[in-house]
Scaffold this motif. Structure first.
Motif, PDB file in Angstrom:
ATOM      1  N   TRP A   4       0.894  -1.297  -0.029  1.00  0.00           N
ATOM      2  CA  TRP A   4       0.081  -0.019  -0.183  1.00  0.00           C
ATOM      3  C   TRP A   4       0.765   1.363   0.015  1.00  0.00           C
ATOM      4  CZ3 TRP A   4      -4.318  -0.783  -1.916  1.00  0.00           C
ATOM      5  CH2 TRP A   4      -5.205  -1.922  -1.773  1.00  0.00           C
ATOM      6  N   THR A   5       2.036   0.999   0.450  1.00  0.00           N
ATOM      7  CA  THR A   5       2.826   2.313   0.479  1.00  0.00           C
ATOM      8  C   THR A   5       3.499   2.659  -1.064  1.00  0.00           C
ATOM      9  OG1 THR A   5       3.841   1.659   2.703  1.00  0.00           O
ATOM     10  CG2 THR A   5       5.160   3.171   1.099  1.00  0.00           C
ATOM     11  N   ILE A   6       3.661   1.505  -1.701  1.00  0.00           N
ATOM     12  CA  ILE A   6       3.986   1.827  -3.283  1.00  0.00           C
ATOM     13  C   ILE A   6       2.671   2.220  -4.013  1.00  0.00           C
ATOM     14  CG2 ILE A   6       4.484   0.206  -5.338  1.00  0.00           C
ATOM     15  CD1 ILE A   6       5.962  -1.776  -3.548  1.00  0.00           C
ATOM     16  N   GLU A   7       1.439   1.658  -3.714  1.00  0.00           N
ATOM     17  CA  GLU A   7       0.326   2.228  -4.423  1.00  0.00           C
ATOM     18  C   GLU A   7       0.051   3.790  -4.086  1.00  0.00           C
ATOM     19  OE1 GLU A   7      -3.505   1.607  -6.357  1.00  0.00           O
ATOM     20  OE2 GLU A   7      -1.747   0.365  -6.364  1.00  0.00           O
ATOM     21  N   ALA A   8       0.033   4.136  -2.623  1.00  0.00           N
ATOM     22  CA  ALA A   8       0.007   5.479  -2.343  1.00  0.00           C
ATOM     23  C   ALA A   8       1.194   6.252  -3.263  1.00  0.00           C
ATOM     24  CB  ALA A   8       0.142   5.697  -0.887  1.00  0.00           C
ATOM     25  N   ASP A   9       2.133   5.765  -3.276  1.00  0.00           N
ATOM     26  CA  ASP A   9       3.383   6.555  -4.192  1.00  0.00           C
ATOM     27  C   ASP A   9       2.886   6.826  -5.602  1.00  0.00           C
ATOM     28  OD1 ASP A   9       6.199   7.604  -4.553  1.00  0.00           O
ATOM     29  OD2 ASP A   9       5.970   6.097  -6.053  1.00  0.00           O
ATOM     30  N   HIS A  15      -1.631  11.445   1.286  1.00  0.00           N
ATOM     31  CA  HIS A  15      -1.145  12.635   1.780  1.00  0.00           C
ATOM     32  C   HIS A  15       0.380  12.579   2.079  1.00  0.00           C
ATOM     33  CE1 HIS A  15      -5.315  14.085   3.514  1.00  0.00           C
ATOM     34  NE2 HIS A  15      -5.445  13.953   1.875  1.00  0.00           N
ATOM     35  N   GLU A  16       0.912  11.548   2.715  1.00  0.00           N
ATOM     36  CA  GLU A  16       2.080  11.858   3.205  1.00  0.00           C
ATOM     37  C   GLU A  16       3.241  11.511   1.915  1.00  0.00           C
ATOM     38  OE1 GLU A  16       2.242   8.381   5.805  1.00  0.00           O
ATOM     39  OE2 GLU A  16       1.368   9.192   7.493  1.00  0.00           O
ATOM     40  N   ALA A  17       2.846  10.606   1.043  1.00  0.00           N
ATOM     41  CA  ALA A  17       3.662  10.588  -0.233  1.00  0.00           C
ATOM     42  C   ALA A  17       3.596  11.856  -1.038  1.00  0.00           C
ATOM     43  CB  ALA A  17       3.109   9.329  -0.927  1.00  0.00           C
ATOM     44  N   PHE A  18       2.506  12.357  -1.047  1.00  0.00           N
ATOM     45  CA  PHE A  18       2.438  13.700  -2.021  1.00  0.00           C
ATOM     46  C   PHE A  18       3.169  14.751  -1.223  1.00  0.00           C
ATOM     47  CE2 PHE A  18       0.453  18.056  -2.223  1.00  0.00           C
ATOM     48  CZ  PHE A  18       0.624  17.962  -3.831  1.00  0.00           C
ATOM     49  N   THR A  19       3.349  14.888  -0.021  1.00  0.00           N
ATOM     50  CA  THR A  19       4.221  15.769   0.763  1.00  0.00           C
ATOM     51  C   THR A  19       5.637  15.598   0.633  1.00  0.00           C
ATOM     52  OG1 THR A  19       2.471  15.895   2.438  1.00  0.00           O
ATOM     53  CG2 THR A  19       4.642  16.806   2.968  1.00  0.00           C
ATOM     54  N   ASN A  20       6.020  14.210   0.590  1.00  0.00           N
ATOM     55  CA  ASN A  20       7.407  13.950   0.255  1.00  0.00           C
ATOM     56  C   ASN A  20       7.673  14.080  -1.253  1.00  0.00           C
ATOM     57  OD1 ASN A  20       7.667  12.875   2.658  1.00  0.00           O
ATOM     58  ND2 ASN A  20       7.297  10.694   2.419  1.00  0.00           N
ATOM     59  N   LEU A  21       6.937  14.129  -2.049  1.00  0.00           N
ATOM     60  CA  LEU A  21       7.165  14.376  -3.412  1.00  0.00           C
ATOM     61  C   LEU A  21       7.363  15.812  -3.647  1.00  0.00           C
ATOM     62  CD1 LEU A  21       4.976  11.911  -5.382  1.00  0.00           C
ATOM     63  CD2 LEU A  21       7.455  11.957  -5.349  1.00  0.00           C
ATOM     64  N   ILE A  61      -6.757  16.936  -1.091  1.00  0.00           N
ATOM     65  CA  ILE A  61      -6.788  15.605  -1.518  1.00  0.00           C
ATOM     66  C   ILE A  61      -7.933  14.685  -0.919  1.00  0.00           C
ATOM     67  CG2 ILE A  61      -5.528  13.549  -2.046  1.00  0.00           C
ATOM     68  CD1 ILE A  61      -2.875  15.204  -1.702  1.00  0.00           C
ATOM     69  N   VAL A  62      -8.898  14.443  -1.601  1.00  0.00           N
ATOM     70  CA  VAL A  62     -10.211  13.830  -0.698  1.00  0.00           C
ATOM     71  C   VAL A  62     -10.801  12.845  -1.623  1.00  0.00           C
ATOM     72  CG1 VAL A  62     -10.589  16.038   0.436  1.00  0.00           C
ATOM     73  CG2 VAL A  62     -11.745  15.609  -1.705  1.00  0.00           C
ATOM     74  N   THR A  63     -11.742  12.056  -0.788  1.00  0.00           N
ATOM     75  CA  THR A  63     -12.423  11.074  -1.602  1.00  0.00           C
ATOM     76  C   THR A  63     -13.764  11.578  -1.794  1.00  0.00           C
ATOM     77  OG1 THR A  63     -13.029  10.169   0.659  1.00  0.00           O
ATOM     78  CG2 THR A  63     -11.275   8.861  -0.618  1.00  0.00           C
ATOM     79  N   PRO A  64     -14.780  11.139  -2.619  1.00  0.00           N
ATOM     80  CA  PRO A  64     -15.826  11.669  -3.205  1.00  0.00           C
ATOM     81  C   PRO A  64     -16.947  11.707  -2.002  1.00  0.00           C
ATOM     82  CG  PRO A  64     -15.310   9.911  -4.748  1.00  0.00           C
ATOM     83  CD  PRO A  64     -14.476   9.793  -3.411  1.00  0.00           C
ATOM     84  N   ALA A  65     -17.455  13.063  -1.976  1.00  0.00           N
ATOM     85  CA  ALA A  65     -18.572  13.233  -0.812  1.00  0.00           C
ATOM     86  C   ALA A  65     -19.918  12.420  -1.170  1.00  0.00           C
ATOM     87  CB  ALA A  65     -18.888  14.750  -0.773  1.00  0.00           C
TER      88      ALA A  65
END
Length: 290
Positions: free
Chosen positions: A205-210, A245-251, A265-269
């Motif tokens: 899931w860390t890879i997917e999030a990246d 969120h964490e991966a985006f901040t790092n990038l 960065i959100v999921t659909p309301a």
């Protein structure tokens, strides 16, 4: 007075009708098989409401022809679903129903639903991605879809493979594009099981999030939208938003200052209703402008 919605996905069609306030009154879904079979069910659904139906909004899997001056406007074009290649979707509906028809991609429809009713309400610029069986993206600027010679295919942006990922990608065209690396089938082929069966603790899931964060990073630098909405089955994993969120901040490394990530960065309301609500809103828009 009723508005119609057709959310035409590669796996299933969802048809609905809504009232003048766009409240969903009736809804049915059926598998996406071949046009003769699936469209017969679509037409039968709307025939029940034909006397009250004033407009229909269609959000379809693609690629599709969106240019009204084109001889193939309203067609599904070069889709890998062979039975649907060069299918005149809008023409089939207009043959049966004498009402205005709005025509766009399925992900644009979901983006429009969030723009009118969800996390994009009151904002100028909205980008929506669906990350599921495939990956697609749609963008809206001041109420208009962002498009040119065709609709965007943002799900096929190239991404940099993660150092711990040896998978070469599932996309037959591009290999390591976002869809090829991060969509549901890529997860299943890589791990031997569906994403829903992969525990939260799995390092994958860390890879997917990246990969998803690379998508958000690219989108941020190209479009600077007010909000980026991540939908689809993969994002139903509750832990994913925080990881992205964490991966985006790092990038990003502080290069641009975005809105608070909890709002950016959100999921659909609207959750699974985004596409249907977007199609109803588009049906209302095309009817009022007719």
């Amino acid at each position: 007075m009723l508005y119609g919605s057709i959310e035409a996905g590669g796996t299933k069609f969802v048809c609905a009708v809504g009232n003048e306030d766009l409240e969903i009154l009736h809804r049915e879904s059926f598998p996406t098989t071949v046009p003769a079979e699936t469209m017969a069910k679509v037409i039968a659904f709307f025939k029940k409401f034909e006397t009250e139906l004033v407009g229909i909004g269609i959000g379809s899997f693609g690629p599709i022809d969106i240019h009204e001056e084109s001889p193939t406007y309203g067609y599904i074009t070069s889709t890998p679903k062979l039975a649907w290649q060069n299918y005149d979707f809008v023409g089939a509906m207009k043959k049966e129903f004498s009402v205005p028809v709005a025509w766009t991609t399925d992900v644009n429809a979901a983006a429009y639903g969030e723009y009118v009713f969800g996390h994009g309400k009151g904002l100028d610029s909205v980008v929506y991605y669906t990350i599921g069986t495939g990956v697609g993206g749609g963008a809206i600027q001041k109420g208009q879809f962002v498009e040119g010679f065709s609709h965007p295919e943002m799900g096929h942006m190239l991404i940099v493979p993660h150092e711990d990922d040896s998978y070469k990608g599932n996309c037959p065209f591009h290999g390591n594009c976002l869809e090829g690396m991060a969509a549901g089938p890529a997860i299943e082929k890589r791990l031997g099981k569906k994403g829903a069966d992969v525990p939260e603790s799995d390092p994958f899931w860390t890879i997917e999030a990246d990969y998803i964060a690379q998508c958000v990073y690219n989108t941020t630098l190209m479009l600077s939208p007010d909000v980026i909405i991540l939908g689809g089955g993969v994002m139903k994993q509750q832990h994913m938003v925080k990881k992205v969120h964490e991966a985006f901040t790092n990038l990003m490394k502080g290069y641009v200052k975005t809105p608070s990530l909890d709002e950016y960065i959100v999921t659909p309301a609207l959750e699974d209703n985004a596409g249907t609500m977007g199609c109803l809103a588009l049906a209302r828009k095309v009817t009022l402008s007719a």
